[in-house]
Design an enzyme around this catalytic site. Sequence first.
Site, mmCIF file in Angstrom:
data_model
loop_
_atom_site.group_PDB
_atom_site.id
_atom_site.type_symbol
_atom_site.label_atom_id
_atom_site.label_comp_id
_atom_site.label_asym_id
_atom_site.label_seq_id
_atom_site.Cartn_x
_atom_site.Cartn_y
_atom_site.Cartn_z
ATOM 1 N N GLU A 13 -5.491 -8.533 0.853
ATOM 2 C CA GLU A 13 -6.070 -8.165 2.149
ATOM 3 C C GLU A 13 -7.547 -7.863 2.007
ATOM 4 O OE1 GLU A 13 -4.379 -4.948 4.426
ATOM 5 O OE2 GLU A 13 -2.336 -5.627 4.055
ATOM 6 N N GLU A 42 0.801 -1.226 0.000
ATOM 7 C CA GLU A 42 0.000 0.000 0.000
ATOM 8 C C GLU A 42 0.835 1.278 0.000
ATOM 9 O OE1 GLU A 42 -3.037 -0.039 3.013
ATOM 10 O OE2 GLU A 42 -4.099 -1.690 2.050
HETATM 11 C C1 NOJ Z 1 -3.819 -2.139 5.345
HETATM 12 C C2 NOJ Z 1 -2.447 -2.502 5.804
HETATM 13 O O1 NOJ Z 1 -1.692 -3.147 4.827
HETATM 14 C C3 NOJ Z 1 -2.432 -3.270 7.105
HETATM 15 O O2 NOJ Z 1 -1.172 -3.101 7.659
HETATM 16 C C4 NOJ Z 1 -3.553 -2.776 7.989
HETATM 17 O O3 NOJ Z 1 -3.471 -3.286 9.277
HETATM 18 C C5 NOJ Z 1 -4.866 -3.164 7.360
HETATM 19 N N1 NOJ Z 1 -4.935 -2.653 6.014
HETATM 20 C C6 NOJ Z 1 -6.092 -2.721 8.139
HETATM 21 O O4 NOJ Z 1 -6.126 -1.358 8.258
#
Ligand code: NOJ
Length: 454
Positions: free
Chosen positions: A365, A177
Amino acid sequence: MSLANNKDTSPLKSKDFGENFVWGVSTAAYQIEGSHNKNGKSASIWDIFSSKKGNIYQDQNGTIACDFYKKYKEDILLMKSMNITNFRFSISWTRVLPNGVGEVNKEGIAFYNNVIDFCLECNITPWVTIYHWDLPQILEDKGGWANREILEWFSEFATVCATNFGDRVKNWMVLNEPMVFTGAGYFLGVHAPGKKGLKHFLPAVHHAVLCQAKGGRILRKLVPNANIGTTFSCSQITPRSSKKKDIIAAKKADAMLNRLFLEPSLGMGYPTEDVSVLEKIEKYFKPEDKEDSVFEFDFIGVQNYTREIVKHSHFVPYLKAKIVKATKRKVKITQMDWEVYPPSISKMLTKFDAYSGVKNIIVTENGAAFNDVMVNGEINDEDRTAYLHDYIKEVKKAKEQGVNVNGYFVWTFTDNFEWAEGYFPRFGLVHVDFSTQKRTMKKSGHWYAKLIEL
Ligand code: NOJ
């Protein structure tokens, strides 16, 4: 269980996704490992940022987190017992290269070797993210992502990862991200390293774009038969009204949140036609940069949680666009105040699939934080189970409509350190009692185990 957003009421079965579809769980080093200064590890920007008062919810930090550094075997065995066959985790840069560059810390390498070997012993395929936000503080002191030297620093780190683990790890993600770590870390200042403003943000964006491609090239050269990807945060963007100015605002938000890092990698450059301030990146450009931003990824990782409603706002500099908070919209929300909106994931999968350069998509994710209550030692997290069910159904819908999506990873395995929100949001399939480190599988964990059972 809510099926509110799904017309398809047939039961969800993993076999409907096909034999080659990968099912897994995702994590990240700083959020789970703890042992922040053990066996040669030095401080990352998250160690430093979270040690400063006021940065994190209740001034919490990841010094212990889920103690995965010590409990990795127990956790991997638990994964195995849950039929999980793919585990995504990241490498802590300061564990393997305590000075950011230069001398390699053998104990750091040994730790990841142990994790990888134990995964393989348990028939769990490791999926490794090279960079999940924990830059060495020593490099941040020299400007971090805003300093062009990051290209050399990052290349060294990627090379260390590829040469030490590439014999056994075949599935790689270069960055996690980039929009979030540059936006929250170098523009808004709400994540490490806490920098604010365009003068940090724009060079950080450009250097992350270059490192994204450079990391891909390094992996391609050093890891035989590698499956190389990188991950993108994304949200379906809907204008608040059909007014022209709201539609323009939504377009700008979409360019920033969904296109900024993907399009340069496909050779399309930055979306300057929608967000003119991005033209200022020119200042950091070298003649070879456009070409060097391109890399043919084997897959892209799509990370989706919610959608955003966007309206025009005169007061927001550069973008003139503002997110209408979900808390003001009377919709179902998670502990992160994010709207539960399953169709967002199929919309985003369809959007990314439409780029001709995108060859394959993995949902790296997706998941939700809810207030879990333990009753007689059990956590009946129906909200999370319904969320996962409904989102996975949308993935299935996209796949049936021809989207080339071939994997799904839940965020996350155990409850963990959720960055600026600390330990308050619980995203895990497995509950962690942070005072005892006891793991308790939640109902959603049992449900996921059953779903993905062969
Ligand atoms: C994005 C991130 O990659 C991760 O580190 C984070 O905990 C989750 N989404 C939830 O916010």
